[in-house]
Write an enzyme that holds these catalytic residues in place. Sequence first.
Site, PDB file in Angstrom:
ATOM      1  N   PHE A 153      21.581  36.929  23.297  1.00 28.13           N
ATOM      2  CA  PHE A 153      22.605  35.960  22.891  1.00 28.13           C
ATOM      3  C   PHE A 153      23.969  36.582  22.634  1.00 28.13           C
ATOM      4  O   PHE A 153      24.980  35.888  22.668  1.00 28.13           O
ATOM      5  CB  PHE A 153      22.147  35.202  21.622  1.00 28.13           C
ATOM      6  N   LYS A 177      18.446  34.313  33.763  1.00 27.31           N
ATOM      7  CA  LYS A 177      18.010  33.481  32.637  1.00 27.31           C
ATOM      8  C   LYS A 177      18.834  33.879  31.411  1.00 27.31           C
ATOM      9  O   LYS A 177      18.631  34.926  30.805  1.00 27.31           O
ATOM     10  CB  LYS A 177      16.522  33.673  32.311  1.00 27.31           C
ATOM     11  N   GLU A 180      18.681  31.222  25.488  1.00 26.00           N
ATOM     12  CA  GLU A 180      18.661  29.770  25.215  1.00 26.00           C
ATOM     13  C   GLU A 180      19.589  29.405  24.062  1.00 26.00           C
ATOM     14  O   GLU A 180      19.939  28.252  23.872  1.00 26.00           O
ATOM     15  CB  GLU A 180      17.226  29.296  24.942  1.00 26.00           C
ATOM     16  N   SER A 230      16.024  42.404  22.003  1.00 24.85           N
ATOM     17  CA  SER A 230      15.494  43.192  20.887  1.00 24.85           C
ATOM     18  C   SER A 230      14.397  44.134  21.382  1.00 24.85           C
ATOM     19  O   SER A 230      13.754  43.871  22.411  1.00 24.85           O
ATOM     20  CB  SER A 230      14.953  42.246  19.819  1.00 24.85           C
ATOM     21  N   CYS A 285      25.050  45.619  20.010  1.00 22.80           N
ATOM     22  CA  CYS A 285      24.028  46.668  20.057  1.00 22.80           C
ATOM     23  C   CYS A 285      24.658  48.022  19.820  1.00 22.80           C
ATOM     24  O   CYS A 285      23.960  49.000  19.596  1.00 22.80           O
ATOM     25  CB  CYS A 285      23.289  46.634  21.377  1.00 22.80           C
ATOM     26  N   GLU A 386      16.741  47.164  12.235  1.00 22.36           N
ATOM     27  CA  GLU A 386      17.974  46.659  12.851  1.00 22.36           C
ATOM     28  C   GLU A 386      18.385  45.391  12.105  1.00 22.36           C
ATOM     29  O   GLU A 386      17.632  44.406  12.073  1.00 22.36           O
ATOM     30  CB  GLU A 386      17.755  46.331  14.336  1.00 22.36           C
TER      31      GLU A 386
HETATM   32  P1  NAD Z   1      15.778  38.603  21.922  1.00 22.83           P
HETATM   33  O1  NAD Z   1      14.892  39.762  22.185  1.00 22.83           O
HETATM   34  O2  NAD Z   1      15.357  37.625  20.885  1.00 22.83           O
HETATM   35  O3  NAD Z   1      15.995  37.745  23.272  1.00 22.83           O
HETATM   36  C1  NAD Z   1      16.410  38.342  24.467  1.00 22.83           C
HETATM   37  C2  NAD Z   1      15.892  37.516  25.642  1.00 22.83           C
HETATM   38  O4  NAD Z   1      14.459  37.522  25.623  1.00 22.83           O
HETATM   39  C3  NAD Z   1      16.306  36.055  25.587  1.00 22.83           C
HETATM   40  O5  NAD Z   1      16.670  35.639  26.880  1.00 22.83           O
HETATM   41  C4  NAD Z   1      15.061  35.327  25.085  1.00 22.83           C
HETATM   42  O6  NAD Z   1      14.938  34.024  25.616  1.00 22.83           O
HETATM   43  C5  NAD Z   1      13.925  36.204  25.567  1.00 22.83           C
HETATM   44  N1  NAD Z   1      12.793  36.251  24.647  1.00 22.83           N
HETATM   45  C6  NAD Z   1      12.830  36.184  23.291  1.00 22.83           C
HETATM   46  N2  NAD Z   1      11.586  36.305  22.779  1.00 22.83           N
HETATM   47  C7  NAD Z   1      10.742  36.441  23.834  1.00 22.83           C
HETATM   48  C8  NAD Z   1       9.336  36.619  23.950  1.00 22.83           C
HETATM   49  N3  NAD Z   1       8.545  36.662  22.875  1.00 22.83           N
HETATM   50  N4  NAD Z   1       8.805  36.739  25.184  1.00 22.83           N
HETATM   51  C9  NAD Z   1       9.590  36.695  26.290  1.00 22.83           C
HETATM   52  N5  NAD Z   1      10.930  36.533  26.224  1.00 22.83           N
HETATM   53  C10 NAD Z   1      11.510  36.412  25.019  1.00 22.83           C
HETATM   54  O7  NAD Z   1      17.220  39.200  21.600  1.00 22.83           O
HETATM   55  P2  NAD Z   1      18.501  38.426  21.059  1.00 22.83           P
HETATM   56  O8  NAD Z   1      18.269  38.072  19.634  1.00 22.83           O
HETATM   57  O9  NAD Z   1      18.905  37.367  22.003  1.00 22.83           O
HETATM   58  O10 NAD Z   1      19.603  39.577  21.172  1.00 22.83           O
HETATM   59  C11 NAD Z   1      19.847  40.518  20.173  1.00 22.83           C
HETATM   60  C12 NAD Z   1      19.100  41.813  20.435  1.00 22.83           C
HETATM   61  O11 NAD Z   1      19.509  42.357  21.695  1.00 22.83           O
HETATM   62  C13 NAD Z   1      19.403  42.884  19.402  1.00 22.83           C
HETATM   63  O12 NAD Z   1      18.214  43.558  19.098  1.00 22.83           O
HETATM   64  C14 NAD Z   1      20.377  43.801  20.116  1.00 22.83           C
HETATM   65  O13 NAD Z   1      20.407  45.126  19.645  1.00 22.83           O
HETATM   66  C15 NAD Z   1      19.849  43.737  21.508  1.00 22.83           C
HETATM   67  N6  NAD Z   1      20.866  44.125  22.475  1.00 22.83           N
HETATM   68  C16 NAD Z   1      20.746  45.337  23.079  1.00 22.83           C
HETATM   69  C17 NAD Z   1      21.710  45.765  23.969  1.00 22.83           C
HETATM   70  C18 NAD Z   1      21.601  47.108  24.625  1.00 22.83           C
HETATM   71  O14 NAD Z   1      22.368  47.392  25.523  1.00 22.83           O
HETATM   72  N7  NAD Z   1      20.679  47.960  24.233  1.00 22.83           N
HETATM   73  C19 NAD Z   1      22.800  44.949  24.252  1.00 22.83           C
HETATM   74  C20 NAD Z   1      22.894  43.712  23.616  1.00 22.83           C
HETATM   75  C21 NAD Z   1      21.917  43.309  22.729  1.00 22.83           C
END
Ligand code: NAD
Length: 493
Positions: A153, A177, A180, A230, A285, A386
């Site tokens: 997000f 994708k 959401e 994450s 991140c 985190e």
């Molecule tokens: P998230 O893991 O909740 O979601 C990321 C994606 O995975 C979304 O598209 C979501 O729909 C999908 N998703 C969520 N839960 C899922 C599941 N159980 N099974 C399958 N798909 C699932 O992450 P977020 O809250 O949207 O974003 C924040 C996180 O992203 C933080 O941990 C941040 O550090 C990380 N991030 C990392 C980088 C990097 O370059 N390392 C960059 C940006 C964000």
Amino acid sequence: MVHLKTPLLNYINGKWCPSQATELLDVVNPATAQSLAQVPLSRKSDVDEAAVAAATAFTSWRTTPPTARVQYLFKLKYLLEENLDELSRTITMECGKTLAESKAELERAIENVEVACGIPTLMQGYNLEDIARGIDEMMIRQPVGVTAIIAPFNFPGMIPFWFLPYSIACGNTAIVKPSEKVPLTMEKIFHLLEATGLPPGVVNLVNGAKEVVDAILEHPTIRAISFVGSSPVAKYVYSKGAAFGKRMQCQGGAKNPIVVLPDADMEMTTRIAADSAFGCAGQRCLAASVAVAVGEARYSFKDAIASSAQNRIVGYGLDTGVEMGPVITRESKSRIEGLVARGIEEGAQLLIDGRHPQISGYSEGNFLRPTILENVNPQSTLAETEIFGPVLSLMYVETIADAIAIVNRSKWGNMACLFTSSGAAARRFRYEAQAGNIGINIGVAAPMAFFPFSGWKDSFFGDLHGQGRDAVEFFTQTKVVVERWPKDWSRQF
Ligand code: NAD
């Protein structure tokens, strides 16, 4: 969860089409709590449809010369620039960051389009004549096929661009994708992709959540998957995708330390450290989450960062002068407040308490003010979790060796930064710190598009990262050709 009649559409095979979802989610402005749209939680059947479209398009797209493929990206760059203001507003409205932060994110997206325009050069292989007498050998790069991009997000405009331009410039087709929570930015960007005239099926958009991700991971046609999110989900996506035989690159979460030496320029350090910790409300991140002050630095740094945190203007990102917006959801806000409370229980002292703020005119928003805790134990929950919010943990140590030990004991390895005026200290830090992105007198060490967006340890699962040459390698498979043409065969001519 709501059930309304006008959910967002998917974009498949060059057409905007309704999802087969039975569930819709509200897309909520985190500053005002207003519903902006409804996003469908698409089904496996939507992914099937997108995969068929992408696979069909691939057969002719891969034969389109690279020089012709990048013409669409040149158009896209122009369209992104032309629509920068509207796209920035959309990011701010659905994601919460300030307008300046939204613009900066889009500039990074555009930079990736620019780099991918160099594919006719970047995608070249290499060759050697006479590997044995009269035998030549060459390596050529070919596209992998249908690719998929799953985004988080926090950077709805930028992160898909660490992958998408490279994927299609290399001759692949793609399914995106978005998160959401923030689907509107990609929806608008897909209207621009449509306006470039890309052939149907080259880029496809499927809105949704876990069901879509699982369908992508299991789909026999999809060959390579780029994920950012994450760490627990990154690890799950990486393992499952690999089990289904796919090429995977999965960027995960972070807990980034910055180390401040006594010889640092304290005015510059504080300004940069505050931007890193509190910019984008700490939802980067590459946000600084832990500041380790070495020796005498503790006194000057502590006072300066505390005053910088207190003076930060918090509010709705569309309003003039605002320096920090809300966090993404109510749940995030209470999770962050809970972690701060836990830190205090574990012995940390609250230096600046930003919990439960009153933001005039936005009582329903998910606001926090910058928060700083000090004397945080490196082994406490606060230090190891985190937080993904505007919370900075201060730790005090006596030597740079102690500071590097704190950096290296972390299970994450996204970024580590050092503030100093000593070249020798900088070199030692660069050499020893176990993180994929290192900053020296830099607070957000975000690689430019022509470098890989690195990440080590639990911050990354895979081999090749997003952006630059890594992306080109990820989105191509190497083919080696060994050729012999005996001279006798040419005598006929
Ligand atoms: P998230 O893991 O909740 O979601 C990321 C994606 O995975 C979304 O598209 C979501 O729909 C999908 N998703 C969520 N839960 C899922 C599941 N159980 N099974 C399958 N798909 C699932 O992450 P977020 O809250 O949207 O974003 C924040 C996180 O992203 C933080 O941990 C941040 O550090 C990380 N991030 C990392 C980088 C990097 O370059 N390392 C960059 C940006 C964000």
